[in-house]
Enzyme design. Structure first.
Site, PDB file in Angstrom:
ATOM      1  N   GLU A   1       4.811  -0.450   6.301  1.00  0.00           N
ATOM      2  CA  GLU A   1       5.213  -1.027   5.019  1.00  0.00           C
ATOM      3  C   GLU A   1       6.735  -1.188   4.928  1.00  0.00           C
ATOM      4  O   GLU A   1       7.320  -1.104   3.859  1.00  0.00           O
ATOM      5  CB  GLU A   1       4.679  -0.186   3.859  1.00  0.00           C
TER       6      GLU A   1
ATOM      7  N   HIS B   1       3.772  -2.369  -0.149  1.00  0.00           N
ATOM      8  CA  HIS B   1       4.894  -3.236   0.211  1.00  0.00           C
ATOM      9  C   HIS B   1       4.439  -4.324   1.171  1.00  0.00           C
ATOM     10  O   HIS B   1       3.706  -4.058   2.120  1.00  0.00           O
ATOM     11  CB  HIS B   1       6.018  -2.426   0.857  1.00  0.00           C
TER      12      HIS B   1
ATOM     13  N   LYS C   1       3.762   0.753  -8.239  1.00  0.00           N
ATOM     14  CA  LYS C   1       4.873   0.025  -7.619  1.00  0.00           C
ATOM     15  C   LYS C   1       4.380  -0.965  -6.568  1.00  0.00           C
ATOM     16  O   LYS C   1       3.631  -0.598  -5.660  1.00  0.00           O
ATOM     17  CB  LYS C   1       5.856   0.999  -6.969  1.00  0.00           C
TER      18      LYS C   1
END
Length: 249
Positions: free
Chosen positions: A85, A142, A169
């Site tokens: 990530e 991510h 997130k």
């Protein structure tokens, strides 16, 4: 909705500014911590994946204790970002769990980052174990090479919420302005529905607008730099602070 971490309330008012520590050695980490403490960000992220001795027994606890002494009431987010990530190195699932639970047991890290799609990891179980130890979790995902479709981003953030993470997130890499717009739309939709703070960013030069528009679209934390950046498109702390305050007038 908001979340209180020490004296910091995340999800109310201006987006909170987080600055990463990316030192490779103990001395570098603590030197960066001292520089950052002077700049007074809202919170600090220690990127443990940069630290060469991170896997040595007791080192996580040692560094977190020293950083806590330096940073005082500034909350610490402990993160081991895996190479899958965009992080600095890979790690086994066993070691990943061990590091996060050691940090949670010690208590100097107020927040712990958990990659919910890490191969071999049961994220729900790890999040629950961290909660049992009194820690709070930033669930993360991510994409350093692309931006998922709008509905996929909404589903990712929803997955995090269903796992009972404290903060949700998502970071993506845009290839076109439409990618940035989709990220902002996903942020707005999810933040309007969830009781948990949402943190999103579109990386690189194209996505800079996402780092300064959190109050408009619902992203509760933005990342800035004191020294080296930990991701493409991060803005220096003082510049970020001025921008956010000016937009709030």
């Amino acid at each position: 909705m908001s979340l209180q971490v020490k004296d910091l309330v995340i999800g109310e008012g201006l987006p909170k500014i987080c600055v990463p520590i990316t030192g490779v050695t103990r001395d570098e980490i603590l030197d960066q911590g001292r520089q950052i403490a002077v700049a007074c960000p809202d919170l600090v992220e220690w990127r443990g994946d940069f630290y060469v001795d991170i896997l040595a027994p007791g080192r996580v606890e040692e560094i977190l204790e020293a950083l806590s002494d330096i940073l005082g009431e500034i909350p610490i987010l402990f993160t081991f970002r895996t190479s899958g990530e965009g992080g600095n190195r890979e790690i086994s699932t066993e070691d990943y769990r061990r590091l996060n639970l050691a940090a949670a047991d010690q208590g100097n890290a107020s927040l712990l980052d958990v990659e919910i799609y890490k191969e071999g990891l049961n994220p729900e179980e790890l999040i629950e174990e961290i909660h049992q130890r009194g820690g709070m979790v930033v669930a993360s995902n991510h994409h350093f090479d692309q931006t998922p479709y709008l509905m996929e981003m909404i589903e990712i953030l929803t997955d995090m919420e269903e796992m009972e993470a404290d903060i949700l997130k998502l970071a993506v890499m845009p290839k076109a302005p439409e990618d940035v717009l989709n990220l902002l739309q996903a942020t707005r939709r999810v933040s309007a529905l969830t009781p948990r703070p949402v943190v999103t960013m579109s990386m690189g030069k194209l996505g800079v607008v996402s780092r300064i528009s959190g109050q408009t679209f619902g992203s509760a934390i933005t990342f800035a730099t004191v020294g080296e950046a930990s991701a493409p498109g991060q803005i220096p702390l003082e510049e970020m602070r001025k921008i956010l305050v000016s937009l709030d007038r």
